[in-house]
Write a protein that holds these residues in place. Structure first.
Motif, mmCIF file in Angstrom:
data_model
loop_
_atom_site.group_PDB
_atom_site.id
_atom_site.type_symbol
_atom_site.label_atom_id
_atom_site.label_comp_id
_atom_site.label_asym_id
_atom_site.label_seq_id
_atom_site.Cartn_x
_atom_site.Cartn_y
_atom_site.Cartn_z
ATOM 1 N N VAL A 16 0.869 -1.184 0.000
ATOM 2 C CA VAL A 16 0.000 0.000 0.000
ATOM 3 C C VAL A 16 0.901 1.227 0.000
ATOM 4 O O VAL A 16 2.041 1.170 0.436
ATOM 5 N N ASN A 17 0.359 2.346 -0.499
ATOM 6 C CA ASN A 17 1.141 3.570 -0.380
ATOM 7 C C ASN A 17 0.803 4.229 0.950
ATOM 8 O O ASN A 17 -0.143 3.852 1.635
ATOM 9 N N LEU A 21 -2.362 3.783 3.644
ATOM 10 C CA LEU A 21 -2.125 3.322 5.014
ATOM 11 C C LEU A 21 -2.705 4.302 6.022
ATOM 12 O O LEU A 21 -3.397 3.906 6.958
ATOM 13 N N ARG A 22 -2.437 5.564 5.822
ATOM 14 C CA ARG A 22 -2.917 6.591 6.747
ATOM 15 C C ARG A 22 -4.451 6.603 6.804
ATOM 16 O O ARG A 22 -5.035 6.722 7.871
ATOM 17 N N GLU A 28 -5.564 -1.834 8.220
ATOM 18 C CA GLU A 28 -4.315 -2.399 7.705
ATOM 19 C C GLU A 28 -3.545 -3.125 8.798
ATOM 20 O O GLU A 28 -3.011 -4.207 8.578
ATOM 21 N N LEU A 29 -3.479 -2.528 9.987
ATOM 22 C CA LEU A 29 -2.781 -3.185 11.094
ATOM 23 C C LEU A 29 -3.500 -4.468 11.501
ATOM 24 O O LEU A 29 -2.861 -5.483 11.795
ATOM 25 N N GLU A 38 3.222 -9.778 6.093
ATOM 26 C CA GLU A 38 3.896 -8.496 6.037
ATOM 27 C C GLU A 38 3.150 -7.540 5.118
ATOM 28 O O GLU A 38 2.435 -7.960 4.219
ATOM 29 N N LEU A 39 3.341 -6.245 5.351
ATOM 30 C CA LEU A 39 2.744 -5.203 4.524
ATOM 31 C C LEU A 39 3.841 -4.220 4.138
ATOM 32 O O LEU A 39 4.523 -3.674 4.999
ATOM 33 N N VAL A 40 4.027 -4.019 2.851
ATOM 34 C CA VAL A 40 5.006 -3.055 2.353
ATOM 35 C C VAL A 40 4.312 -1.709 2.217
ATOM 36 O O VAL A 40 3.222 -1.619 1.648
ATOM 37 N N VAL A 41 4.951 -0.668 2.750
ATOM 38 C CA VAL A 41 4.420 0.689 2.648
ATOM 39 C C VAL A 41 5.390 1.500 1.802
ATOM 40 O O VAL A 41 6.583 1.570 2.112
ATOM 41 N N THR A 42 4.866 2.079 0.726
ATOM 42 C CA THR A 42 5.690 2.895 -0.151
ATOM 43 C C THR A 42 5.388 4.374 0.085
ATOM 44 O O THR A 42 4.277 4.739 0.453
ATOM 45 N N ARG A 43 6.431 5.188 -0.085
ATOM 46 C CA ARG A 43 6.292 6.643 0.008
ATOM 47 C C ARG A 43 7.096 7.249 -1.128
ATOM 48 O O ARG A 43 8.227 6.851 -1.386
#
Length: 85
Positions: A16-17, A21-22, A28-29, A38-43
């Protein structure tokens, strides 16, 4: 971890970006803990990060072997763990 390895690892996990997530943090948690995945967070402009459940075997291994603060040893452990997925 090299870019090629990072991309392969990230593609095997849900991603997710940061904005997504926000907006959906609690859900998501919950998904990370409920699914034990696992969860990958992109920024934009930043390296991706991974959120993992504390009960994850990999986290236990990292803590047991003292990899925190030893990035080279941790990279080897991660590459072995995710290379088998």
């Amino acid at each position: 971890m090299g870019l090629e390895t990072s991309s392969a690892v990230a593609s095997a996990m849900r991603t997710v970006n940061f904005t997504q997530l926000r907006q959906n943090l609690a859900a998501e948690l919950d998904s990370v803990t409920d699914d034990a995945e696992e969860l990958v967070v992109t920024r934009s402009g930043h390296e991706p990060v991974v959120i993992v459940p504390l009960a994850n075997d990999l986290i236990a291994e990292i803590m047991r072997n003292g990899y925190i603060g030893k990035p080279e040893a941790l990279r080897g452990e991660l590459s072995g763990h995710y290379g088998n997925r």
